[in-house]
Design a protein around this motif. Structure first.
Motif, PDB file in Angstrom:
ATOM      1  N   MET A   1       0.832  -1.199   0.000  1.00 35.84           N
ATOM      2  CA  MET A   1       0.000   0.000   0.000  1.00 35.84           C
ATOM      3  C   MET A   1       0.869   1.253   0.000  1.00 35.84           C
ATOM      4  SD  MET A   1      -2.966  -0.780   2.824  1.00 35.84           S
ATOM      5  CE  MET A   1      -3.984  -2.244   2.747  1.00 35.84           C
ATOM      6  N   LYS A   2       0.300   2.341  -0.487  1.00 36.49           N
ATOM      7  CA  LYS A   2       0.939   3.639  -0.341  1.00 36.49           C
ATOM      8  C   LYS A   2       0.241   4.349   0.815  1.00 36.49           C
ATOM      9  CE  LYS A   2       2.614   7.711  -2.782  1.00 36.49           C
ATOM     10  NZ  LYS A   2       2.757   8.386  -4.104  1.00 36.49           N
ATOM     11  N   ILE A   3       1.015   4.650   1.873  1.00 34.69           N
ATOM     12  CA  ILE A   3       0.447   5.148   3.119  1.00 34.69           C
ATOM     13  C   ILE A   3       1.068   6.490   3.488  1.00 34.69           C
ATOM     14  CG2 ILE A   3       0.089   4.664   5.570  1.00 34.69           C
ATOM     15  CD1 ILE A   3       0.578   1.675   4.888  1.00 34.69           C
ATOM     16  N   LEU A   4       0.215   7.477   3.765  1.00 33.70           N
ATOM     17  CA  LEU A   4       0.671   8.731   4.356  1.00 33.70           C
ATOM     18  C   LEU A   4       0.653   8.557   5.864  1.00 33.70           C
ATOM     19  CD1 LEU A   4       1.360  11.800   4.417  1.00 33.70           C
ATOM     20  CD2 LEU A   4      -1.115  12.220   4.366  1.00 33.70           C
ATOM     21  N   LEU A   5       1.790   8.791   6.513  1.00 35.25           N
ATOM     22  CA  LEU A   5       1.901   8.662   7.964  1.00 35.25           C
ATOM     23  C   LEU A   5       2.306  10.007   8.556  1.00 35.25           C
ATOM     24  CD1 LEU A   5       2.052   7.021  10.613  1.00 35.25           C
ATOM     25  CD2 LEU A   5       4.401   6.400   9.981  1.00 35.25           C
ATOM     26  N   THR A   6       1.466  10.536   9.454  1.00 35.92           N
ATOM     27  CA  THR A   6       1.827  11.744  10.188  1.00 35.92           C
ATOM     28  C   THR A   6       2.235  11.344  11.605  1.00 35.92           C
ATOM     29  OG1 THR A   6      -0.307  12.301  11.223  1.00 35.92           O
ATOM     30  CG2 THR A   6      -0.006  12.905   8.898  1.00 35.92           C
ATOM     31  N   GLY A   7       3.083  12.158  12.222  1.00 35.81           N
ATOM     32  CA  GLY A   7       3.588  11.798  13.543  1.00 35.81           C
ATOM     33  C   GLY A   7       4.606  10.678  13.476  1.00 35.81           C
ATOM     34  N   ALA A   8       5.345  10.619  12.366  1.00 31.99           N
ATOM     35  CA  ALA A   8       6.256   9.492  12.129  1.00 31.99           C
ATOM     36  C   ALA A   8       7.435   9.458  13.089  1.00 31.99           C
ATOM     37  CB  ALA A   8       6.768   9.529  10.690  1.00 31.99           C
ATOM     38  N   THR A   9       7.799  10.591  13.683  1.00 30.50           N
ATOM     39  CA  THR A   9       8.948  10.597  14.593  1.00 30.50           C
ATOM     40  C   THR A   9       8.533  10.374  16.043  1.00 30.50           C
ATOM     41  OG1 THR A   9       8.855  13.016  14.778  1.00 30.50           O
ATOM     42  CG2 THR A   9      10.331  12.086  13.109  1.00 30.50           C
ATOM     43  N   GLY A  10       7.235  10.224  16.296  1.00 31.01           N
ATOM     44  CA  GLY A  10       6.766   9.912  17.640  1.00 31.01           C
ATOM     45  C   GLY A  10       7.011   8.454  17.983  1.00 31.01           C
ATOM     46  N   LEU A  11       6.681   8.079  19.193  1.00 40.81           N
ATOM     47  CA  LEU A  11       6.941   6.722  19.673  1.00 40.81           C
ATOM     48  C   LEU A  11       6.275   5.670  18.797  1.00 40.81           C
ATOM     49  CD1 LEU A  11       8.121   4.913  21.936  1.00 40.81           C
ATOM     50  CD2 LEU A  11       5.945   5.197  23.151  1.00 40.81           C
ATOM     51  N   ILE A  12       4.985   5.826  18.545  1.00 33.51           N
ATOM     52  CA  ILE A  12       4.258   4.850  17.726  1.00 33.51           C
ATOM     53  C   ILE A  12       4.661   4.981  16.267  1.00 33.51           C
ATOM     54  CG2 ILE A  12       1.978   4.050  17.016  1.00 33.51           C
ATOM     55  CD1 ILE A  12       0.894   5.289  19.631  1.00 33.51           C
ATOM     56  N   GLY A  13       4.836   6.216  15.801  1.00 28.21           N
ATOM     57  CA  GLY A  13       5.214   6.447  14.413  1.00 28.21           C
ATOM     58  C   GLY A  13       6.529   5.784  14.047  1.00 28.21           C
ATOM     59  N   ARG A  14       7.530   5.909  14.908  1.00 28.63           N
ATOM     60  CA  ARG A  14       8.834   5.284  14.643  1.00 28.63           C
ATOM     61  C   ARG A  14       8.704   3.768  14.533  1.00 28.63           C
ATOM     62  NH1 ARG A  14      10.444   8.571  18.992  1.00 28.63           N
ATOM     63  NH2 ARG A  14      10.951   6.745  20.257  1.00 28.63           N
ATOM     64  N   LEU A  64      -1.201  10.352  13.257  1.00 26.92           N
ATOM     65  CA  LEU A  64      -0.825  10.255  14.668  1.00 26.92           C
ATOM     66  C   LEU A  64      -0.173  11.529  15.193  1.00 26.92           C
ATOM     67  CD1 LEU A  64       0.762   6.677  14.602  1.00 26.92           C
ATOM     68  CD2 LEU A  64      -1.596   7.294  15.137  1.00 26.92           C
ATOM     69  N   ALA A  65      -0.157  12.587  14.401  1.00 27.99           N
ATOM     70  CA  ALA A  65       0.560  13.802  14.789  1.00 27.99           C
ATOM     71  C   ALA A  65      -0.143  14.514  15.938  1.00 27.99           C
ATOM     72  CB  ALA A  65       0.694  14.739  13.597  1.00 27.99           C
ATOM     73  N   GLY A  66       0.654  15.171  16.777  1.00 31.16           N
ATOM     74  CA  GLY A  66       0.091  15.972  17.852  1.00 31.16           C
ATOM     75  C   GLY A  66       1.125  16.286  18.919  1.00 31.16           C
ATOM     76  N   GLU A  67       1.079  17.487  19.460  1.00 30.37           N
ATOM     77  CA  GLU A  67       1.919  17.891  20.587  1.00 30.37           C
ATOM     78  C   GLU A  67       1.689  16.913  21.748  1.00 30.37           C
ATOM     79  OE1 GLU A  67       4.342  20.737  22.891  1.00 30.37           O
ATOM     80  OE2 GLU A  67       3.962  20.528  20.747  1.00 30.37           O
ATOM     81  N   PRO A  68       2.751  16.369  22.346  1.00 32.12           N
ATOM     82  CA  PRO A  68       2.568  15.456  23.489  1.00 32.12           C
ATOM     83  C   PRO A  68       1.728  16.117  24.578  1.00 32.12           C
ATOM     84  CG  PRO A  68       4.840  15.396  22.743  1.00 32.12           C
ATOM     85  CD  PRO A  68       4.173  16.512  21.980  1.00 32.12           C
ATOM     86  N   ILE A  69       0.725  15.399  25.063  1.00 31.29           N
ATOM     87  CA  ILE A  69      -0.238  16.014  25.966  1.00 31.29           C
ATOM     88  C   ILE A  69       0.309  16.169  27.385  1.00 31.29           C
ATOM     89  CG2 ILE A  69      -1.411  13.899  26.701  1.00 31.29           C
ATOM     90  CD1 ILE A  69      -4.073  15.554  26.291  1.00 31.29           C
ATOM     91  N   ALA A  70       1.280  15.334  27.758  1.00 25.90           N
ATOM     92  CA  ALA A  70       1.792  15.386  29.126  1.00 25.90           C
ATOM     93  C   ALA A  70       3.243  15.855  29.192  1.00 25.90           C
ATOM     94  CB  ALA A  70       1.654  14.021  29.782  1.00 25.90           C
ATOM     95  N   GLU A  71       3.695  16.541  28.156  1.00 28.51           N
ATOM     96  CA  GLU A  71       5.098  16.955  28.080  1.00 28.51           C
ATOM     97  C   GLU A  71       5.377  18.177  28.944  1.00 28.51           C
ATOM     98  OE1 GLU A  71       8.875  16.024  26.476  1.00 28.51           O
ATOM     99  OE2 GLU A  71       6.976  14.989  26.186  1.00 28.51           O
ATOM    100  N   LYS A  72       4.404  19.101  28.999  1.00 29.63           N
ATOM    101  CA  LYS A  72       4.602  20.365  29.713  1.00 29.63           C
ATOM    102  C   LYS A  72       3.363  20.719  30.520  1.00 29.63           C
ATOM    103  CE  LYS A  72       7.453  22.189  25.917  1.00 29.63           C
ATOM    104  NZ  LYS A  72       7.546  23.232  24.866  1.00 29.63           N
TER     105      LYS A  72
END
Length: 297
Positions: A1-14, A64-72
């Motif tokens: 498949m050809k898949i667009l992945l957002t949040g690729a550098t996050g924990l799940i994305g990686r 999966l993109a998004g500012e970490p909710i518990a980071e700050k």
């Protein structure tokens, strides 16, 4: 498949990039493509904007993109970053899918168990309709509503109501480990609040399952079948490290340290993956003890 992945550098994305590296053609959206390419060591293209994507050529989108909710700490400015980093991109993706003449067959979009707000010890399934009105619910509810705009007879939408993702590669567990390694860990508040968790391997597997099972759509609790209380979690994590969980953290201290964000720690939900189990998905890790034992600390 050809898949667009957002949040690729996050924990799940990686983890998804590593899992799909040789089986799918990936397009990775990142605010810093060059940095993402180095971090992911991938041959797949990293892009900066959705305008670089032809949605008519995509088979799937995993958002999966998004500012970490518990980071700050949750200042008003940080709350806006948490919301807009999810809402704006999801709205743009849904619009692009709507406008495509040959839209992708599936949008798998992030959410969280915070969708339910704080709950008691009773099991919470996907059809649960009694939400506690607080920030985490507001973020997730609009996030899901925006993703659902992409739904049509040609595009199904799956929503991932994700719990605490356990991994040795980062995430919330990495923040807990230093204190527990020193024997300074313990229950938070009463310790009776439930923690709904999932091993990273199962998180990747269930996303892959939703990707390939065309009959599935709607919300899915992305959590292991056996949630635990915070006290149980603390004891099992301490035991995994050969320590004792002897130092509870009183609620007033948590509130002094984290402000409104303390609600994430002091309250919880007994969320269970009813729809995934009914669909035939099999979790590899159903007991927290086994999930922790499988991680490399």
């Amino acid at each position: 498949m050809k898949i667009l992945l957002t949040g690729a550098t996050g924990l799940i994305g990686r983890a998804l990039v590593a899992h799909w590296q040789y089986s799918h053609q990936l397009v990775l959206l990142s605010r810093n493509p060059r940095q993402a390419e180095k971090k992911l060591t991938t041959v797949h293209p990293c892009i900066r904007t959705l305008q670089e994507v032809d949605f008519n050529q995509l088979d799937a989108v995993v958002n999966l993109a998004g500012e970490p909710i518990a980071e700050k700490r949750w200042t008003e400015a940080q709350k806006q970053r948490i919301c807009q980093s999810r809402w704006l991109l999801t709205e743009q993706i849904a619009e692009a899918i709507q406008q495509a003449s040959r839209p992708p067959a599936v949008l798998i979009s992030g959410s969280a168990v915070g969708f339910y707000g704080r709950q008691g010890p009773e099991p919470v399934f996907e059809q649960h309709g009694s939400f506690y009105p607080e920030f985490s619910h507001d973020v997730c509810a609009r996030w899901e509503n925006l993703a659902n705009r992409a739904a049509s007879d040609r595009t199904r939408v799956c929503l991932l109501r994700t719990g605490l993702v356990l991994s040795s590669e980062g995430g919330a567990l990495a923040k807990m480990l230093p204190a527990f390694r020193l024997g300074l860990g313990g229950a938070i508040g009463t310790g009776q609040q439930y923690m709904s968790w999932v091993h990273l391997d199962d998180m990747v597997a269930l996303i892959d399952y939703l990707l390939t099972h065309s009959e599935l759509c709607g919300p899915f609790n992305a959590t292991a079948p056996r949630p635990v209380t915070n006290q149980q979690f603390s004891q099992l994590l301490a035991a995994r490290l050969g320590r004792k969980a002897r130092l509870p953290l009183p609620a007033f201290v948590v509130r002094a340290l984290f402000g409104e964000m303390a609600d994430l720690l002091l309250f919880g939900q007994n969320v269970q993956p009813q729809r995934l189990l009914q669909a035939g998905f099999q979790f590899r890790y159903t007991a927290l003890k086994d999930a922790l034992a499988a991680l490399q600390f």
